[in-house]
Enzyme design. Structure first.
Site, short mmCIF file in Angstrom:
data_model
loop_
_atom_site.label_atom_id
_atom_site.label_comp_id
_atom_site.label_asym_id
_atom_site.label_seq_id
_atom_site.Cartn_x
_atom_site.Cartn_y
_atom_site.Cartn_z
N CYS A 45 15.39 0.27 -4.36
CA CYS A 45 15.55 0.97 -3.09
C CYS A 45 16.11 2.37 -3.30
O CYS A 45 15.72 3.32 -2.61
CB CYS A 45 16.50 0.20 -2.17
C1 BEZ Z 1 16.04 -3.43 -5.48
O1 BEZ Z 1 15.90 -2.80 -4.45
O2 BEZ Z 1 16.23 -2.87 -6.53
C2 BEZ Z 1 15.94 -4.90 -5.46
C3 BEZ Z 1 16.36 -5.62 -4.38
C4 BEZ Z 1 16.29 -6.98 -4.40
C5 BEZ Z 1 15.76 -7.63 -5.50
C6 BEZ Z 1 15.31 -6.91 -6.58
C7 BEZ Z 1 15.39 -5.53 -6.56
#
Ligand code: BEZ
Length: 211
Positions: A45
């Protein structure tokens, strides 16, 4: 029931990292990209929101306003934005909704309980100026979205909203397009003066009309 293409995007009032806003007022007459992410302080994200900020000029050029969402609080967003700015070399320049009560997530069907009961998946909606939903994509938490693809789809949506054309596989702005089946071949020269090639009666190719 989940939203479908052509539905009216639900309006809402939300707390965001840039204060309270009402969705329709925020959009005004612009196109909109509303996208959810699983959570603050998560790696994928962080890169997605950084890229969205870096593409500000591309969105502005296309008259698009962007709006992100997670179920975390405004305070959490504020702290995380500092990290995004630092690590991605940007200034986050769009609001991030704090959907703590999940009302917006539910209205847009952004929580998929078999993927996660307490976090939004990577949903993304493109909304036209008339507030209808034009694109819905859903990615899992583990896969970051391709924002060049989002821009490409916006180009296609804006072109096909104005001309009787559709965009073929892997099309990019400036490339040839296809004439929609509703246009009779004998009517093509008047509508598409740049010319056309009829590969098949149902496959008529013409230069992009607005270039
Ligand atoms: C991320 O946004 O990096 C993420 C969020 C949940 C699970 C895996 C990655």
């Amino acid at each position: 029931m989940s939203l479908r293409l052509g539905d009216t995007a639900p309006n809402f009032t939300a707390k965001t990292s840039q204060g309270e806003l009402t969705f329709y007022d925020y959009l005004g007459d612009s196109w909109g990209v509303l996208f959810s992410h699983p959570g603050d302080y998560t790696p994928v994200c962080t890169t997605e929101l950084g890229r969205t900020a870096a593409l500000k000029d591309e969105f502005t050029k296309r008259n698009v306003k962007v709006l992100a969402l997670s179920v975390d609080s405004v305070e959490s967003h504020d702290g995380w934005i500092k990290d995004i700015n630092e690590t991605q070399g940007v200034e986050v320049n769009f609001p991030i909704i704090a959907d703590a009560d999940r009302k917006i997530s539910e209205a847009y069907d952004m929580i998929h309980p078999n993927a996660s009961v307490n976090a939004t998946v990577r949903s993304l909606f493109i909304i036209a100026p008339d507030k209808t939903v034009k694109l819905i994509i859903t990615y899992p938490a583990s896969t970051g979205r391709n924002f060049q693809e989002i821009l490409r789809v916006i180009d296609s949506l804006q072109l096909t909203a104005n001309y009787s054309v559709a965009t073929p596989v892997d099309w990019k702005d400036g490339e040839d397009v296809v004439v929609v089946p509703a246009i009779k071949t004998e009517d093509i020269p008047a509508k598409f003066p740049k010319g056309y090639t009829a590969v098949k009666p149902y496959l008529r190719i013409t230069p992009q009309p607005n270039k």
